[in-house]
Scaffold this active site. Sequence first.
Site, PDB file in Angstrom:
ATOM      1  CG  ASP A  23     -51.643  78.169   6.245  1.00 23.06           C
ATOM      2  OD1 ASP A  23     -51.120  78.678   5.230  1.00 23.06           O
ATOM      3  OD2 ASP A  23     -51.285  78.433   7.396  1.00 23.06           O
ATOM      4  CG  ASP A  35     -51.000  78.976   0.473  1.00 14.14           C
ATOM      5  OD1 ASP A  35     -50.036  79.497  -0.096  1.00 14.14           O
ATOM      6  OD2 ASP A  35     -51.087  78.845   1.708  1.00 14.14           O
ATOM      7  CG  ASP A  76     -47.706  78.418   2.973  1.00 17.51           C
ATOM      8  OD1 ASP A  76     -46.940  79.292   2.532  1.00 17.51           O
ATOM      9  OD2 ASP A  76     -48.514  78.609   3.883  1.00 17.51           O
TER      10      ASP A  76
END
Lengths: 283, 1023
Positions: free
Chosen positions: B716, B720, B375
């Site tokens: 985070d 996700d 990410d």
Amino acid sequence: MAKDGDNGWKEYVWNPRTREFLGRTASSWGLILLFYLVFYIFLAGMFCLTMYVMLQTLDDHKPKWQDRLSTPGMVIRPKGDEYYQITYNTQKTESWDMYAQTLDKFLSPYNNTAQVEKNNVCKPDEYFQQEDSGEVKNNPKRSCQFNRTILDECSGITDRYYGYQEGKPCIIIKLNRVIGMLPGKDGQAPFVTCGAKKEDTEKIGELQYFPPNGTFNLMYYPYYGKKAQVNYSQPLVAVKFLNITTNEDVNIECRINANNIPTGSERDKWAGRVSFKLRINTI
Amino acid sequence: MSKKDTYDMFEMDGDMEKKKKKKKVNKKEKMEGMKKEIDIDDHEITIDELEMRYNTSVTKGLTSTFAAQVFERDGPNELKPPKGTPEYVKFARQLAGGLQCLMWVAACICSIAFGIEFAKGNVNCFDNLYLAVVLIAVVVVTGCFGYYQEFKSTNIIASFKNLVPQQAVVIRDGQKNVINAYQLVVGDMVEIKGGDGIPADIRIITSQACKVDNSSLTGESEPQSRTPECTHENPLETKNIAFFSTTCMEGIATGMIISTGDRTIIGRIATLASGVGNEKTPIAIEIEHFVDIIAGLAIFFGFTFFVVAMFIGYAFLEAMIFFMAIVVAYVPEGLLATVTVCLSLTAKRLARKNCVVKNLEAVETLGSTSVICSDKTGTLTQNRMTVAHLWFDNHVHAADTTEDQSGKSFDQSSETWRSLARVATLCNRATFRPDQEGLPIPKRLVVGDASETALLKFTELSVGNVMDYRDRFKKAVEVPFNSTNKFQLSIHELDDPLDLRYLLVMKGAPERILERCSTILIKGQELPLDEQWSEAFQTAYMDLGGLGERVLGFCHLYLSEKEVPRGYRFDADEMNFPTSGLCFAGLISMIDPPRATVPGAVMKCRTAGIRVVMVTGDHPITARAIAANVGIITEGSETVEDIAQRKRIPVEQVNKRDARACVISGGQLKDMSSEELDEALRNHPEMVFARTSPQQKLIIVESCQRLGSIVAVTGDGVNDSPALKKADIGVAMGIAGSDAAKNAADMILLDDNFASIVTGVEQGRLIFDNLKKSIAYTLTKNIPELTPYLIYITCSVPLPLGCITILFIELATDIYPSVSLAYEKAESDIMNLKPRNPRRDRLVNESLAVYSYFQIGAIQSFAGFTDYFAAMAQEGWYPLVCIGLRAHWENIHFQDMQDSYGQEWTFNQRLYQQFTCYTVFFVSIEICQISDVLIRKTRRLSVFTQGFFRNKVLVSAIVFQLLLGNLLCYCPGMPNIFNFMPIRVQWWFVPVPYGILIFVYDEIRKLGVRRHPGSWWDQELYY
């Protein structure tokens, strides 16, 4: 899918394309087998070598260590069944006849004629030492006579049924052979005593030992092993039960009494002692 | 339509939905459905339609009675916790592995044997019962150990849970009430204000400067404004829906609840996450693979010898006991414990480096990872806006964006810079929270929005004491930023008390600012803003925008004393002062900058053969800029679009294989088939996915896995979490991470530092290598444990090694050395190797097993038998006598058995001799295992290169092994409890030549492997 797997398996066993059997070609198999052949021959060679070296360190006549045999075992004859139980009926010949036969067979090497032929008359009450003088082995070593007649009433000569018929059976006791063992210190010969176990003390009655006092004469010791002392005659002690209570189980324990034989561990019921059950039925 | 009708209709809809659900028996199908994009139209229809649909009123809200009915139907507005496995099932699972089952069988056979013997009246048969109890104890204790490990990691998760009940302001029956958020139902009208959490998915009806922080849901780092207008057909993109679990940052809004609980977007993601099966970790697959082989072989051996024994003429019960003994001898009882301990040691080591591992097996997974899907926000970047570039004096200046201000600053001597800094300082409403003097400036908390915060920190760093500075320029009036005029201005008195002019400062969208300017400040000179400067401005603006940065323009104007005298009554609404003809000072651009450690870490990943793919919810331009910045897209790599632009040809004509890099946005991804995605991932080594939805992240992970990669996902946000769960290893951020992400992850980076992953990879690879060594060590001794039984059965020698003794080797003396191998240093630079190929590089491969079993194990067996025959011969039983001795030897009633010298032995004397043999064989295995642990230190290098004593733990393990061996041999009471006898000291030295042979042979092997890589020797003997 399953069929695929099947094919894969078959192909693994024999792959015609690459000519592989179990994932290897013939030459590959040859190489690996050759490798293992050499490897294992080498290992076996090393094993043989170490074994050979080890065997070289051994003495032919005396084991290197006797760690387990500090207290010699004791056994009785006749053995009865597996559980050291002697049960018979005086009325039924077939029930005790086998005991007599066993004893006959056991005592036949002790016949006086045989003993005289093979063995020497030794000086009693002292060890019959036959030391090697340095490198020169004093072999074969002589053995002392143990005549069957020493057992007297239990020798089977006077009473060929060893008292079984009259309900006065003989039990023969021997001490296990241990090389180099010198039982008894200060000229005191080891002797066997038998007694009943606690609750049976009343029932055991009178006992008679042959030779008298149930001693193993010192002249039969030490033992030099079956190679050096081929004709060794193990000394025996016979116990005759003169008026044992009949029709009841009597638990008897005999033990060796010698001032230099340690009492065996509690766990070993046959080290320095022997117990058995005697039941004589009269009805 | 009457109220009742709608209600009925709704009921029917609900029923139909239920039926549909029932039809979806196939779970996979259901999952596929979940992966599809969220399909609602509540944001597109008019408010009237909405009112009708949910039977509510925008002004009065629901009636309490109807709300109660809906509550009855939909249930409370909260996320259902994922169904956990009951504790007893977890525990039972620990007791029912492949090897454990075999042990159970062995224990059963023991008890049956005991039962039969006992029924026969044999009192000397307690050994079997004893063994059964020990076996069960071994299984249970190992089970408890495993369970405890699992339990400990679940506890970590439990501590993250947030239990504070949320409240919400709701309008029902035309009245405002404060109720617990879980009581909310669809159709409720709620009010939210800055600082509130959004209590459900809400269609915004009215709003005033409302901004929400969607970062946990979409990954966008900036707060998003919420307005009543529908701006996009995608519910995730449109501005009139606020999502459950996000936070309202500022402003107020009212809205209608359109979905609650598990039906909210976040609820769906959560269900998606819990619906995604937990992938088995590679190490679990490896261990399973090899446990299956071991169990299979154990049964095979056991059964073969059972048949052989029956054939030779043993009784059935005896043959069963042989079977049991072979199983006990062959199964590496201590192995699972060893593996667990090795893994937890590494987990501990990682924890010290700020990686907390929830699932022990995940330790190794990182090592075999070949793709990291990372990410962007918060993982690769710092998740805070920071000033990155400035444009003034017709030059772009780079600002220092590092977290600790260790970077280089730009030239601050220009007069223009001073003016620009003044504008940036004054035209800013953000302030530091009090009492933070001790903290470094970048870490201080600020009240204000992201860009103002960035500017505040920037000016504080470059100008110094901003608060004081602002006090000197007393503020007369200010006009805050709004979306129509897109600028913010304020008017200040000058700090020079003699100069009575006012200073107007303004910042805002660059093009709007430029419109209002007539001059430009160049090197302190005010020059007319002509075409040339305009063009220069445009170029700079485009350049900075192209870097994915948010650009603001700054300008100022000294108001003439005549027009605006001191004490002039400014009116912010009327704007009774000049707002055009200003002087342009410069541009400042901001970005959420990458963390300082990330480019290095990405580089290391690249050398380690790991591909880093960026998957973010943020915009493609920003994503690409950051990717280029951290090295995910390397210098000189071009995308298809770049090539097209460079060659001036249409995009379609570009050969896709020429482009190393590729940026795919969520919109494009939506139209791609999974084959196309696979194709793209295969063709472009450098990939960036932007604007992706949680479902798409999942699809990307799956695609990577389809291509055979072991995928790590870092993230985070809530968005996700499905991908984290799907990944072979999910890595969540400890500080910035949401609970959902932490729950779904296998590993948590406590310092949010991407670089920690590299440490993890290194440790993971190391533990894989070391586990290999540990397992090789552990497996070796199974052969010298097994052969005594085989010889015993086939050659009828007195038993050389007892089951209890075997268990002592497996579970006592050899555990510590095998664990100590986990402390071994790497043999080569493992971070320069490619990740292992999960299909080819197995943990336990054929050559490892063959080498351990048929070579080292064989040598050990010979050592044991040499020592055994030596001990027998020296006590009076010659080797040849031993063969065929079994029947008499084991006869309890044979009290005057003659040995080779004519001595007579009682049964008990023989039994103790047998125990002596056990002990001697045990000692032989121990001595050989010392040699074995030394050779296992390396697989390729010479032990002398690796260093004998460098692994202190291993040295102490050897000492421990010897001490424990001595304790077992010479502690009083051992013969009768554990069948160990105090043996002659000489017998310790009989196996030493074999120990030396093992060492020398392995050195020769390694030498051959090193000298002739690829040769027959290497292929056959390197494991």
